[in-house]
Design a protein around this motif. Structure first.
Motif, short mmCIF file in Angstrom:
data_model
loop_
_atom_site.label_atom_id
_atom_site.label_comp_id
_atom_site.label_asym_id
_atom_site.label_seq_id
_atom_site.Cartn_x
_atom_site.Cartn_y
_atom_site.Cartn_z
N ALA A 449 0.83 -1.21 0.00
CA ALA A 449 0.00 0.00 0.00
C ALA A 449 0.87 1.26 0.00
CB ALA A 449 -0.93 0.00 1.21
N ALA A 450 1.95 1.22 0.77
CA ALA A 450 2.83 2.38 0.85
C ALA A 450 3.53 2.64 -0.48
CB ALA A 450 3.87 2.17 1.95
N GLU A 451 3.77 1.56 -1.24
CA GLU A 451 4.49 1.69 -2.53
C GLU A 451 3.55 1.84 -3.72
OE1 GLU A 451 6.87 -1.78 -2.76
OE2 GLU A 451 8.00 -1.35 -0.94
N ALA A 452 2.25 1.71 -3.49
CA ALA A 452 1.31 1.76 -4.61
C ALA A 452 1.37 3.13 -5.28
CB ALA A 452 -0.11 1.47 -4.13
N PRO A 453 1.67 3.17 -6.58
CA PRO A 453 1.78 4.46 -7.27
C PRO A 453 0.40 5.06 -7.51
CG PRO A 453 2.01 2.67 -8.84
CD PRO A 453 1.90 2.03 -7.49
N PRO A 454 0.33 6.37 -7.63
CA PRO A 454 -0.97 7.00 -7.97
C PRO A 454 -1.38 6.59 -9.39
CG PRO A 454 0.83 8.60 -8.07
CD PRO A 454 1.41 7.36 -7.47
N VAL A 455 -2.67 6.41 -9.60
CA VAL A 455 -3.17 6.01 -10.91
C VAL A 455 -4.24 6.98 -11.37
CG1 VAL A 455 -2.66 3.56 -10.58
CG2 VAL A 455 -4.88 4.45 -9.86
N THR A 456 -4.36 7.09 -12.67
CA THR A 456 -5.38 7.97 -13.24
C THR A 456 -6.77 7.38 -13.05
OG1 THR A 456 -3.78 8.71 -14.90
CG2 THR A 456 -6.11 9.17 -15.34
N SER A 457 -6.86 6.05 -13.19
CA SER A 457 -8.15 5.36 -13.08
C SER A 457 -7.97 4.09 -12.26
CB SER A 457 -8.69 5.02 -14.46
OG SER A 457 -9.78 4.13 -14.39
N GLU A 458 -8.65 4.03 -11.13
CA GLU A 458 -8.56 2.83 -10.29
C GLU A 458 -9.13 1.60 -11.01
OE1 GLU A 458 -7.24 2.15 -7.49
OE2 GLU A 458 -6.98 3.98 -6.34
N VAL A 459 -10.20 1.78 -11.75
CA VAL A 459 -10.82 0.62 -12.40
C VAL A 459 -9.96 0.10 -13.54
CG1 VAL A 459 -12.25 1.92 -14.05
CG2 VAL A 459 -13.00 -0.32 -13.24
N ASP A 460 -9.25 0.99 -14.26
CA ASP A 460 -8.32 0.52 -15.29
C ASP A 460 -7.18 -0.27 -14.66
OD1 ASP A 460 -9.75 1.59 -17.39
OD2 ASP A 460 -8.58 3.45 -17.48
N ALA A 461 -6.64 0.26 -13.57
CA ALA A 461 -5.55 -0.45 -12.88
C ALA A 461 -6.03 -1.81 -12.38
CB ALA A 461 -5.04 0.39 -11.71
N CYS A 501 -8.96 -3.87 -26.77
CA CYS A 501 -10.00 -3.96 -25.74
C CYS A 501 -9.83 -2.92 -24.65
CB CYS A 501 -9.98 -5.37 -25.12
SG CYS A 501 -10.43 -6.70 -26.26
N TYR A 502 -8.61 -2.73 -24.17
CA TYR A 502 -8.38 -1.82 -23.05
C TYR A 502 -8.40 -0.35 -23.45
CZ TYR A 502 -7.60 -5.42 -19.53
OH TYR A 502 -7.78 -6.46 -18.64
N ALA A 503 -8.53 -0.07 -24.76
CA ALA A 503 -8.73 1.32 -25.19
C ALA A 503 -10.17 1.77 -24.98
CB ALA A 503 -8.34 1.46 -26.66
N VAL A 504 -11.05 0.82 -24.66
CA VAL A 504 -12.45 1.12 -24.39
C VAL A 504 -12.65 1.21 -22.89
CG1 VAL A 504 -14.83 0.30 -24.67
CG2 VAL A 504 -13.16 -0.09 -26.48
N ALA A 505 -13.39 2.19 -22.45
CA ALA A 505 -13.66 2.35 -21.02
C ALA A 505 -14.31 1.09 -20.46
CB ALA A 505 -14.58 3.55 -20.79
N PRO A 506 -13.93 0.66 -19.24
CA PRO A 506 -14.48 -0.58 -18.68
C PRO A 506 -16.00 -0.65 -18.70
CG PRO A 506 -12.66 0.20 -17.34
CD PRO A 506 -12.91 1.26 -18.37
N ALA A 507 -16.66 0.46 -18.40
CA ALA A 507 -18.12 0.46 -18.37
C ALA A 507 -18.73 0.21 -19.75
CB ALA A 507 -18.64 1.78 -17.82
N ASP A 508 -17.95 0.48 -20.80
CA ASP A 508 -18.45 0.27 -22.16
C ASP A 508 -18.03 -1.09 -22.73
OD1 ASP A 508 -19.64 2.80 -22.20
OD2 ASP A 508 -17.75 3.75 -22.80
N ARG A 509 -17.16 -1.79 -22.01
CA ARG A 509 -16.75 -3.13 -22.46
C ARG A 509 -17.73 -4.21 -22.01
NH1 ARG A 509 -11.36 -1.88 -20.62
NH2 ARG A 509 -11.51 -3.44 -18.96
N VAL A 510 -18.46 -3.91 -20.95
CA VAL A 510 -19.31 -4.92 -20.34
C VAL A 510 -20.77 -4.51 -20.42
CG1 VAL A 510 -19.15 -3.92 -18.02
CG2 VAL A 510 -19.58 -6.36 -18.27
N SER A 511 -21.64 -5.49 -20.55
CA SER A 511 -23.08 -5.23 -20.57
C SER A 511 -23.80 -6.39 -19.92
CB SER A 511 -23.58 -5.07 -22.02
OG SER A 511 -24.99 -5.03 -22.07
N VAL A 512 -24.77 -6.06 -19.09
CA VAL A 512 -25.58 -7.10 -18.46
C VAL A 512 -26.56 -7.69 -19.48
CG1 VAL A 512 -26.97 -7.63 -16.43
CG2 VAL A 512 -25.48 -5.64 -16.41
#
Length: 624
Positions: A449-461, A501-512
């Motif tokens: 946790a102490a070494e975890a780098p900051p990320v732009t998007s938690e869900v992408d990471a 695939c990862y160029a698409v936002a996670p919410a747009d990659r998945v559908s119920v």
């Protein structure tokens, strides 16, 4: 532009101990490099280039020409830049680039080809398996690292750059090892992708998958493929049939102990529609159940669930071996790159996309038969935290003593819906760990946790961590398949497929409402429409219970003489209670049981399968 194949490549007798495809090398502080490999490494998977001042080695499947690689290599200004340039091509491969004074090395993007390294006084040694380096360091097992892998799956992704052996470090798939003069550093791999809309991504995915299949099929005498009836394997089987000049033999695994009738029916319909598919059905019997023939399982260099299911793998791949297949396609990785972690719901809340959040939460709740407010509450909890906070919270949980009673409350299957909306979680094996192991893993989580780098998007990471976790599992499968004489192709783990695939936002990659919409966008006009109409998925959970029951005597003896218990990692009595629950048909933590059994087999493998003289043999025969 002159291209020379002048890299120093040597062979040696390491395959029996470390697997059939070990690449090992040394980068000297001066920048000079050398590489050597196991004697049965296919030369087609090892490419060497010498362009201008740069020397490069590509190990794996790079699906482009030497001329294209050399063109990128020639303009590079640093070893890191050179590695990044030639890591962008189609395929799945690791890279070593070096010149006078500097070098860079990395595995593949999916985390299947992994790198371990060991700094020395005058050089840095690296390998695609930890065992050769560990033997040179005295094979000092790090029991706390082993406990961490058991208790938290994120440690299989290279978290903390640790390994299971003292003196050996693991390179995360998201990093590059850079040696410049006497300085060693770990550079972050750029993982952010330029965002594109799903339509453009569909075009890129179609091109990527066609390239992945066409290049592997080209020149192949015999092609085989899984045909489970699922969307991923069916897609690859049909693409292979369209590219190959001969019929493609497909393999459908029918398990008598599983609820997979829909799988078999769909596979039959697809095979009937496409005459270029020659379908073989393998009927799995009791001898192919999980936890069967564990004594005969191939030794893998890391603990792996592949050990637990290896009897099934052997039965499933037998027709590919008998056919003399040059390449065998599998759909592994499709669920990961074509989908998204459920934490995307929390991301929707963070981005104030409330209508999308409510719509998807209601749909998931209906699908999993859960109250919608609980799904929304879990999403809200995730939105308020990040990976750093979650690791610290898990550490705090581990610092609390585990339940000591034999009867541990078991989560219901449906509650896993809410449990999945989190950045990280603990395995059920945490309840069986000793207090000392729990505290040690808590300290590792706090350090991470102490070494975890900051990320732009938690869900992408989070998506990348899930990819690397599945890549680690597939790495063991590919190794076992190699031992069985079958060369695996897993195109969904290829660089260009991941990029698309990862160029698409996670919410747009998945559908119920629709299975894998990105794949449908890519291939709806190429593949039969019924392929995308399926809404069910086979359930193989009952196989594990049958396997535990059938092999109960051996499993009990394994835990009564527990190596993990000897190391102070688990309390064998607690695991035996869980095993008895599973044998009696009660709800049990089968995934965690599998992890413990795999670790027990692996620890015995260190004692039994690795030749006693391996270390001296490596020293005497392997070094350039």
């Amino acid at each position: 532009m002159k291209i020379q194949n002048s890299m120093d490549v040597r062979t040696g007798r390491v395959s029996a101990a470390y697997g059939s495809n070990v690449i090992r090398g040394r980068v000297h502080r001066s920048g000079r490099g050398s590489l050597w490999c196991s004697e049965d490494r296919p030369t087609s998977r090892l490419r060497k280039l010498n362009v201008d001042r740069w020397k490069a080695v590509i190990f794996g499947e790079c699906l482009t020409s030497d001329v294209c690689v050399a063109r990128e290599l020639s303009g590079a200004t640093s070893a890191r830049a050179a590695l990044l340039k030639i890591s962008r091509f189609p395929g799945r491969y690791g890279v070593l680039v070096y010149s006078r004074g500097e070098a860079a090395v990395a595995g593949d993007l999916a985390g299947i080809i992994r790198i371990w390294f060991r700094p020395g006084r005058d050089s840095v040694e690296f390998a695609t398996s930890p065992l050769p380096l560990a033997y040179d360091s005295g094979l000092q097992l790090d029991r706390n690292a082993l406990a961490a892998r058991l208790l938290c799956a994120d440690f299989t992704t290279g978290l903390n750059d640790g390994s299971l052996f003292h003196g050996v470090a693991e390179l995360s798939p998201g990093r590059i090892l850079v040696v410049k003069g006497r300085h060693i550093s770990l550079a972050d791999r750029p993982l952010e992708r330029e965002p594109v809309d799903p339509t453009a991504a569909g075009d890129a995915l179609r091109s990527a998958l066609l390239t992945a299949v066409e290049e592997r099929v080209s020149g192949a005498l015999q092609v085989t493929a899984d045909l489970s009836g699922g969307l991923d394997s069916s897609t690859l089987a049909l693409l292979a049939a369209s590219c190959h000049r001969h019929r493609v033999r497909t393999i459908t695994y029918a398990d008598d102990f599983a609820a997979n009738d829909d799988d078999i029916d769909h596979a039959q319909r697809i095979s009937t529609r496409e005459p270029a598919l020659d379908r073989v059905v393998v009927h799995g019997d009791a001898d192919a159940l999980p936890f069967t023939s564990l004594r005969a399982a191939p030794f893998t260099d890391l603990p792996s669930l592949e050990t637990v299911i290896w009897a099934r793998t052997r039965a499933r791949l037998a027709p590919a071996f008998v056919s003399g297949a040059t390449v065998h396609f599998v759909g592994d990785g499709g669920d990961i790159v074509l989908g998204a972690p459920l934490t995307y719901l929390g991301d929707l809340l963070q981005r104030r996309r409330l209508a999308h959040l409510i719509s998807d939460s209601r749909a998931w709740a209906r699908l999993r038969n859960r109250p919608v407010h609980r799904v929304l509450r879990a999403a809200a909890g995730t939105a308020r935290t990040g990976y750093h906070d979650t690791l610290n919270a898990l550490a705090q949980t581990l610092e609390t003593p585990a339940t000591t009673t034999a009867s541990v409350p078991r989560r219901s299957a449906v509650s896993l819906m809410e449990d999945g909306i989190t950045w990280a979680s603990l395995s059920d094996a945490a309840e069986w760990a000793t207090h000392g192991a729990r505290v040690a893993v808590a300290q590792k989580l706090q350090a991470a946790a102490a070494e975890a780098p900051p990320v732009t998007s938690e869900v992408d990471a989070h998506g990348w961590r899930m990819l690397w976790r599945h890549g680690a599992a597939t790495r063991a499968f590919v190794d076992v398949a190699d031992r069985l004489g079958v060369r695996i192709a897993a195109p969904f783990f290829d660089n260009q497929v991941i990029d698309a695939c990862y160029a698409v936002a996670p919410a747009d990659r998945v559908s119920v409402y629709q299975a894998k919409p990105l794949l449908r966008s890519a291939l709806a006009e190429t593949l039969p429409p019924e392929l995308f109409a399926r809404r069910t998925k086979g359930d193989y959970g009952s196989c594990e219970y049958h396997g535990v029951r059938r092999n109960s005597a051996y499993l009990r003896s394994l835990l009564r003489e527990s190596r993990l218990g000897d190391l102070g990692v688990i309390r064998p009595g607690a695991v035996l209670c869980e095993l008895d629950r599973a044998i009696n048909g009660g709800p049990a933590a089968m995934a965690a049981l599998g992890d413990v059994v795999a670790a027990e087999i692996w620890l015995r493998g260190l004692e039994e399968h690795v030749p006693a003289g391996a270390r001296s043999a490596v020293s005497a025969e392997e070094r350039p």
